[in-house]
Design an enzyme around this catalytic site. Structure first.
Site, PDB file in Angstrom:
ATOM      1  N   SER A 153      42.754 -28.713  24.333  1.00  0.00           N
ATOM      2  CA  SER A 153      41.764 -29.197  25.307  1.00  0.00           C
ATOM      3  C   SER A 153      40.619 -29.852  24.542  1.00  0.00           C
ATOM      4  CB  SER A 153      41.212 -28.017  26.115  1.00  0.00           C
ATOM      5  OG  SER A 153      40.037 -28.392  26.796  1.00  0.00           O
ATOM      6  N   TYR A 166      37.456 -19.364  26.992  1.00  0.00           N
ATOM      7  CA  TYR A 166      38.334 -20.535  26.946  1.00  0.00           C
ATOM      8  C   TYR A 166      38.075 -21.366  25.693  1.00  0.00           C
ATOM      9  CZ  TYR A 166      41.047 -24.459  28.825  1.00  0.00           C
ATOM     10  OH  TYR A 166      41.989 -25.442  29.029  1.00  0.00           O
TER      11      TYR A 166
HETATM   12  N1  LIG Z   1      43.465 -28.363  34.089  1.00  0.00           N
HETATM   13  C1  LIG Z   1      42.614 -28.839  33.194  1.00  0.00           C
HETATM   14  O1  LIG Z   1      41.512 -29.298  33.505  1.00  0.00           O
HETATM   15  C2  LIG Z   1      43.001 -28.832  31.754  1.00  0.00           C
HETATM   16  C3  LIG Z   1      44.027 -28.010  31.294  1.00  0.00           C
HETATM   17  N2  LIG Z   1      44.325 -28.002  29.953  1.00  0.00           N
HETATM   18  C4  LIG Z   1      45.380 -27.127  29.433  1.00  0.00           C
HETATM   19  O2  LIG Z   1      46.627 -27.603  29.921  1.00  0.00           O
HETATM   20  C5  LIG Z   1      47.540 -26.515  30.063  1.00  0.00           C
HETATM   21  C6  LIG Z   1      48.119 -26.523  31.464  1.00  0.00           C
HETATM   22  O3  LIG Z   1      47.020 -26.464  32.349  1.00  0.00           O
HETATM   23  P1  LIG Z   1      47.237 -26.565  33.938  1.00  0.00           P
HETATM   24  O4  LIG Z   1      48.597 -27.087  34.222  1.00  0.00           O
HETATM   25  O5  LIG Z   1      46.035 -27.244  34.495  1.00  0.00           O
HETATM   26  O6  LIG Z   1      47.160 -25.006  34.338  1.00  0.00           O
HETATM   27  P2  LIG Z   1      47.998 -24.221  35.437  1.00  0.00           P
HETATM   28  O7  LIG Z   1      47.249 -22.961  35.701  1.00  0.00           O
HETATM   29  O8  LIG Z   1      48.329 -25.137  36.558  1.00  0.00           O
HETATM   30  O9  LIG Z   1      49.364 -23.873  34.677  1.00  0.00           O
HETATM   31  C7  LIG Z   1      49.386 -22.905  33.678  1.00  0.00           C
HETATM   32  C8  LIG Z   1      50.744 -22.238  33.770  1.00  0.00           C
HETATM   33  O10 LIG Z   1      50.851 -21.272  32.729  1.00  0.00           O
HETATM   34  C9  LIG Z   1      51.375 -20.089  33.313  1.00  0.00           C
HETATM   35  N3  LIG Z   1      51.023 -18.866  32.581  1.00  0.00           N
HETATM   36  C10 LIG Z   1      49.854 -18.191  32.624  1.00  0.00           C
HETATM   37  N4  LIG Z   1      49.928 -17.093  31.848  1.00  0.00           N
HETATM   38  C11 LIG Z   1      51.183 -17.071  31.325  1.00  0.00           C
HETATM   39  C12 LIG Z   1      51.880 -16.171  30.469  1.00  0.00           C
HETATM   40  N5  LIG Z   1      51.304 -15.068  30.001  1.00  0.00           N
HETATM   41  N6  LIG Z   1      53.176 -16.443  30.149  1.00  0.00           N
HETATM   42  C13 LIG Z   1      53.772 -17.554  30.635  1.00  0.00           C
HETATM   43  N7  LIG Z   1      53.170 -18.450  31.460  1.00  0.00           N
HETATM   44  C14 LIG Z   1      51.893 -18.198  31.791  1.00  0.00           C
HETATM   45  C15 LIG Z   1      50.757 -20.070  34.695  1.00  0.00           C
HETATM   46  O11 LIG Z   1      51.447 -19.172  35.548  1.00  0.00           O
HETATM   47  P3  LIG Z   1      50.589 -18.558  36.751  1.00  0.00           P
HETATM   48  O12 LIG Z   1      50.255 -19.716  37.658  1.00  0.00           O
HETATM   49  O13 LIG Z   1      51.481 -17.545  37.404  1.00  0.00           O
HETATM   50  O14 LIG Z   1      49.361 -17.945  36.141  1.00  0.00           O
HETATM   51  C16 LIG Z   1      50.911 -21.516  35.109  1.00  0.00           C
HETATM   52  O15 LIG Z   1      52.181 -21.756  35.659  1.00  0.00           O
HETATM   53  C17 LIG Z   1      46.735 -25.252  29.735  1.00  0.00           C
HETATM   54  O16 LIG Z   1      46.963 -24.876  28.387  1.00  0.00           O
HETATM   55  C18 LIG Z   1      45.290 -25.704  29.905  1.00  0.00           C
HETATM   56  O17 LIG Z   1      44.429 -24.940  29.095  1.00  0.00           O
HETATM   57  C19 LIG Z   1      43.651 -28.801  29.048  1.00  0.00           C
HETATM   58  C20 LIG Z   1      42.650 -29.634  29.481  1.00  0.00           C
HETATM   59  C21 LIG Z   1      42.254 -29.712  30.862  1.00  0.00           C
HETATM   60  C1  LIG Z   2      30.396 -31.272  27.222  1.00  0.00           C
HETATM   61  C2  LIG Z   2      30.295 -32.771  27.266  1.00  0.00           C
HETATM   62  C3  LIG Z   2      30.849 -33.491  28.284  1.00  0.00           C
HETATM   63  C4  LIG Z   2      31.530 -32.812  29.389  1.00  0.00           C
HETATM   64  C5  LIG Z   2      32.719 -32.232  29.141  1.00  0.00           C
HETATM   65  C6  LIG Z   2      33.449 -31.479  30.118  1.00  0.00           C
HETATM   66  C7  LIG Z   2      32.884 -31.236  31.470  1.00  0.00           C
HETATM   67  C8  LIG Z   2      34.675 -31.018  29.743  1.00  0.00           C
HETATM   68  C9  LIG Z   2      35.530 -30.208  30.548  1.00  0.00           C
HETATM   69  C10 LIG Z   2      36.760 -29.960  30.010  1.00  0.00           C
HETATM   70  C11 LIG Z   2      37.716 -29.075  30.582  1.00  0.00           C
HETATM   71  C12 LIG Z   2      37.512 -28.491  31.919  1.00  0.00           C
HETATM   72  C13 LIG Z   2      38.820 -28.805  29.846  1.00  0.00           C
HETATM   73  C14 LIG Z   2      39.798 -27.862  30.202  1.00  0.00           C
HETATM   74  O1  LIG Z   2      40.692 -27.555  29.372  1.00  0.00           O
HETATM   75  C15 LIG Z   2      30.798 -34.996  28.298  1.00  0.00           C
HETATM   76  C16 LIG Z   2      30.210 -35.445  29.637  1.00  0.00           C
HETATM   77  C17 LIG Z   2      32.209 -35.495  28.108  1.00  0.00           C
HETATM   78  C18 LIG Z   2      29.981 -35.600  27.143  1.00  0.00           C
HETATM   79  C19 LIG Z   2      28.944 -34.708  26.582  1.00  0.00           C
HETATM   80  C20 LIG Z   2      29.588 -33.399  26.137  1.00  0.00           C
END
Ligand SMILES: NC(=O)C1=CN([C@@H]2O[C@H](COP(=O)(O)OP(=O)(O)OC[C@H]3O[C@@H](n4cnc5c(N)ncnc54)[C@H](OP(=O)(O)O)[C@@H]3O)[C@@H](O)[C@H]2O)C=CC1
Ligand SMILES: CC1=C(/C=C/C(C)=C/C=C/C(C)=C/C=O)C(C)(C)CCC1
Length: 296
Positions: A153, A166
């Site tokens: 992320s 996180y």
């Molecule tokens: N959404 C966002 O804004 C962002 C997400 N990410 C990353 O992308 C990845 C996917 O995110 P996203 O699709 O949004 O999240 P979701 O919650 O939609 O999907 C995550 C999946 O992982 C499963 N999971 C949770 N715990 C376990 C476990 N112990 N063993 C196996 N599976 C598990 C969940 O199952 P269940 O639903 O049953 O919990 C779910 O199906 C994550 O690593 C997240 O951190 C990165 C940047 C931004």
């Molecule tokens: C901190 C920060 C920002 C905001 C970032 C945000 C809101 C990130 C959220 C990320 C998530 C939710 C990731 C999940 O995996 C900007 C505006 C980019 C620029 C200044 C620094």
């Protein structure tokens, strides 16, 4: 390598690859399964949630793809090692691409957060990477062929308030991935590639409510899940080692390293990113506690 970024290099064919995706029942995991299927790969789907995992498999099969589902809790390393052996026995071949996608977030202010939720975030987002890579990397090295994809992320590259669990887990995921990538290069294991994927907010609902300043959001809206997965796939298929999605997020990553702390704090305030998680935390606190996690 900068020339390579400009002159789009050839994408590698992945038809016939066996791709294992963790968290395959979730928003991005499901789209990754479909994207890999579209490129001709077979997918092994791991998720803790059987029904959402099966739903992903159904969508893959409707596309004419092959999907094999296993209900696995990636925080349970015996479960990971055991199911890795079952996959090899069931399919008679090794996993050649591993997508560590499963991820969770506590969604609570740290001082209000039960220790179990903090531990769960670290176990899913960080420790699980060790277990799945230990389960599948040896065979990739033996074949000198494979690809390890870590869905980290932007919050593994820079942080913001109220997501200590996180950020800690995603910074750890970045550290794990980079050290592994260096190790493979130092050992000259040319055939095993790595890609670190660092997306900004994606509209899957995981961070529903997270909001930066309106004017800035025009420049940096939350990502469409499909767009995020396509951008990640483009990087994976050209063996790109790191991809921040969107590219604009390379900037805060750079400024965090280059500018003094105080200027980053001022930038955060101006962008509204210092308190961007407040609405997300509030919305999480309005939800009933998750039955699957014993909340003290
Ligand atoms: N959404 C966002 O804004 C962002 C997400 N990410 C990353 O992308 C990845 C996917 O995110 P996203 O699709 O949004 O999240 P979701 O919650 O939609 O999907 C995550 C999946 O992982 C499963 N999971 C949770 N715990 C376990 C476990 N112990 N063993 C196996 N599976 C598990 C969940 O199952 P269940 O639903 O049953 O919990 C779910 O199906 C994550 O690593 C997240 O951190 C990165 C940047 C931004
Ligand atoms: C901190 C920060 C920002 C905001 C970032 C945000 C809101 C990130 C959220 C990320 C998530 C939710 C990731 C999940 O995996 C900007 C505006 C980019 C620029 C200044 C620094």
């Amino acid at each position: 390598s900068s020339v390579r970024v400009v002159l789009r290099p050839r994408t590698k064919p992945i038809d016939g690859e066996l791709v294992l995706i963790t968290g395959a029942g979730g928003g991005l995991g499901r789209l990754f399964a479909q994207e890999f299927t579209m490129h001709g790969a077979e997918v092994v789907l791991w998720d803790i949630n059987t029904s959402s995992n099966e739903q992903t498999a159904k969508l893959v099969r409707e596309m004419g793809g092959k999907a094999y589902t296993y209900t696995v809790d990636v925080t349970n390393r015996e479960d990971v090692y055991h199911n890795a052996d079952i996959v090899r026995k069931d399919l008679g071949r090794d996993v050649t691409m591993l997508v560590n996608n499963a991820g969770v977030v506590a969604g609570k202010r740290m001082l209000d957060c039960p220790d179990e939720l903090i531990e769960r975030t670290m176990k899913v987002n960080c420790l699980a990477l060790f277990w799945t890579v230990k389960a599948f990397l040896p065979q990739m090295k033996a074949q000198n062929h494979g690809h390890i994809v870590t869905i980290a992320s932007v919050l593994g590259l820079f942080s913001t308030a109220c997501v200590e669990d996180y950020c800690a887990s995603k910074f750890a995921a970045v550290g794990f991935h980079e050290s592994l990538a260096h190790e493979l290069l130092a050992e000259e294991v040319e055939g095993v590639k790595t890609t670190l994927v660092c997306p900004y907010i994606v509209d899957t609902g995981m961070f529903a409510g997270c909001k930066i300043r309106e004017e800035v959001e025009l420049l940096l809206p939350p990502l469409e899940p499909q767009y995020c997965v396509e951008q990640a796939m483009n990087a994976i298929l050209i063996d790109q080692p790191l991809v921040c999605i969107p590219r604009l997020t390379y900037l805060p990553f750079l400024s965090r390293a280059l500018l003094p702390w105080e200027s980053n704090v001022v930038t955060y305030r101006f962008m509204g990113s210092d308190k961007c998680m407040y609405p997300f935390i509030d919305s999480m606190n309005k939800q009933p506690t998750n039955g699957s996690v014993q909340v003290a």
